[in-house]
Write an enzyme that holds these catalytic residues in place. Structure first.
Site, PDB file in Angstrom:
ATOM      1  N   CYS A 287       0.842  -1.191   0.000  1.00  0.00           N
ATOM      2  CA  CYS A 287       0.000   0.000   0.000  1.00  0.00           C
ATOM      3  C   CYS A 287       0.883   1.249   0.000  1.00  0.00           C
ATOM      4  O   CYS A 287       1.980   1.246   0.553  1.00  0.00           O
ATOM      5  CB  CYS A 287      -0.917   0.009   1.230  1.00  0.00           C
ATOM      6  SG  CYS A 287      -2.084   1.401   1.218  1.00  0.00           S
TER       7      CYS A 287
ATOM      8  N   ASP B  40       0.417   3.761   1.683  1.00  0.00           N
ATOM      9  CA  ASP B  40       0.379   4.320   3.033  1.00  0.00           C
ATOM     10  C   ASP B  40       1.796   4.574   3.566  1.00  0.00           C
ATOM     11  O   ASP B  40       2.635   3.681   3.565  1.00  0.00           O
ATOM     12  CB  ASP B  40      -0.366   3.344   3.962  1.00  0.00           C
ATOM     13  CG  ASP B  40      -0.730   3.988   5.290  1.00  0.00           C
ATOM     14  OD1 ASP B  40       0.179   4.488   5.986  1.00  0.00           O
ATOM     15  OD2 ASP B  40      -1.926   3.979   5.644  1.00  0.00           O
TER      16      ASP B  40
ATOM     17  N   ARG C  60       2.936   4.723   6.348  1.00  0.00           N
ATOM     18  CA  ARG C  60       3.331   4.002   7.561  1.00  0.00           C
ATOM     19  C   ARG C  60       3.782   2.569   7.285  1.00  0.00           C
ATOM     20  O   ARG C  60       4.112   1.827   8.214  1.00  0.00           O
ATOM     21  CB  ARG C  60       2.156   3.983   8.553  1.00  0.00           C
ATOM     22  CG  ARG C  60       1.739   5.370   9.008  1.00  0.00           C
ATOM     23  CD  ARG C  60       0.380   5.352   9.661  1.00  0.00           C
ATOM     24  NE  ARG C  60      -0.685   4.967   8.734  1.00  0.00           N
ATOM     25  CZ  ARG C  60      -1.977   4.844   9.057  1.00  0.00           C
ATOM     26  NH1 ARG C  60      -2.349   5.068  10.306  1.00  0.00           N
ATOM     27  NH2 ARG C  60      -2.863   4.494   8.151  1.00  0.00           N
TER      28      ARG C  60
ATOM     29  N   HIS D  18      -2.381  -3.975   4.987  1.00  0.00           N
ATOM     30  CA  HIS D  18      -2.234  -3.594   6.398  1.00  0.00           C
ATOM     31  C   HIS D  18      -3.588  -3.289   7.009  1.00  0.00           C
ATOM     32  O   HIS D  18      -4.478  -2.729   6.344  1.00  0.00           O
ATOM     33  CB  HIS D  18      -1.297  -2.382   6.539  1.00  0.00           C
ATOM     34  CG  HIS D  18      -1.817  -1.120   5.920  1.00  0.00           C
ATOM     35  ND1 HIS D  18      -2.366  -0.107   6.656  1.00  0.00           N
ATOM     36  CD2 HIS D  18      -1.900  -0.721   4.628  1.00  0.00           C
ATOM     37  CE1 HIS D  18      -2.746   0.874   5.845  1.00  0.00           C
ATOM     38  NE2 HIS D  18      -2.482   0.517   4.608  1.00  0.00           N
TER      39      HIS D  18
ATOM     40  N   CYS E  25      -6.277   0.069   6.725  1.00  0.00           N
ATOM     41  CA  CYS E  25      -6.002   0.622   5.390  1.00  0.00           C
ATOM     42  C   CYS E  25      -7.130   1.583   4.965  1.00  0.00           C
ATOM     43  O   CYS E  25      -8.304   1.195   4.887  1.00  0.00           O
ATOM     44  CB  CYS E  25      -5.870  -0.503   4.376  1.00  0.00           C
ATOM     45  SG  CYS E  25      -5.474   0.083   2.715  1.00  0.00           S
TER      46      CYS E  25
HETATM   47 CO    CO Z   1      -3.498   1.219   2.923  1.00  0.00          CO
END
Ligand code: CO
Length: 210
Positions: free
Chosen positions: A42, A44, A46, A98, A101
């Site tokens: 992803c 993302d 993090r 994750h 998400c």
């Molecule tokens: Co995500």
């Protein structure tokens, strides 16, 4: 001073530290990359592939998009996949989703978000495929976590449906496919599914004559 300057300053320190630790590091890596892994994760911020797996530059070939999707009309994903499988000969492809998400969360809603709707449609299809299992769960949080897992499993299956992966299985007996889910709460990766190279897949998706 712009906040981005911190990144450039950090970079100089990182390069110096890296050379101090391993004087040949950049000379070696500038000549060739031979990563063993393709990571589809992803976007993302993090969930950075190298940091959470304790790997160095050169070890993982990375593709990231919203909600770690394997979309068969996505030329970007397909190009990365073909290059990783046919040129780099990666041994493993990891789809890493994750919990928490935002992409999956959005696909559970009916919000209209513009062009992103089309991307999230693919996750909504996963939701529809597993509607009975998801609806049977006691609350929205459990449904959210499970949809994250199911989405990863479906994307791994989508990899096995590509002619790129099927041809490589036939020609060189690799790569193996792995579905993982990372927990933002404690930093731990949970292996969720695996398809070994050459495994039987649904005949509907099998290509003859590769
Ligand atoms: Co995500």
């Amino acid at each position: 001073m712009g906040s981005y300057n911190r990144l450039l300053k950090n970079n100089i320190a990182w390069a110096a530290n890296t050379v101090a630790r391993d004087p040949e590091f950049f000379t070696r890596l500038s000549e060739i990359q031979s990563p063993e892994f393709l990571w589809i994760g992803c976007s993302d911020s993090r969930v950075p592939a190298n940091e959470i797996t304790g790997t160095d530059p050169g070890e993982i070939f990375v593709h990231r998009n919203i909600a770690n999707m394997v979309v068969h009309t996505d030329l970007n994903l397909l190009s990365v996949l073909q290059y990783a499988v046919e040129m780099l000969h990666v041994k493993h492809i990891i789809v890493c989703g994750h919990y928490g998400c935002g992409g999956v969360k959005a696909a559970m809603s009916n919000d209209s978000l513009g062009i992103i709707n089309k991307w999230l449609r693919n996750i909504k299809d996963v939701r529809r495929l597993h509607r009975d299992e998801l609806d049977a769960l006691p609350d929205e949080n459990k449904r959210f976590d499970r949809l994250v897992e199911l989405n990863v499993i479906e994307q791994v299956m989508d990899l096995s449906k590509t002619s790129i992966v099927q041809r490589a299985w036939k020609e060189r007996g690799g790569p193996d496919l792995h579905g993982w889910v990372y927990s933002l709460a404690d930093g731990i990766i949970h292996p969720t599914c695996e398809i070994k190279a050459g495994a039987e897949i649904d005949p509907i998706y099998r290509f003859d004559g590769l």
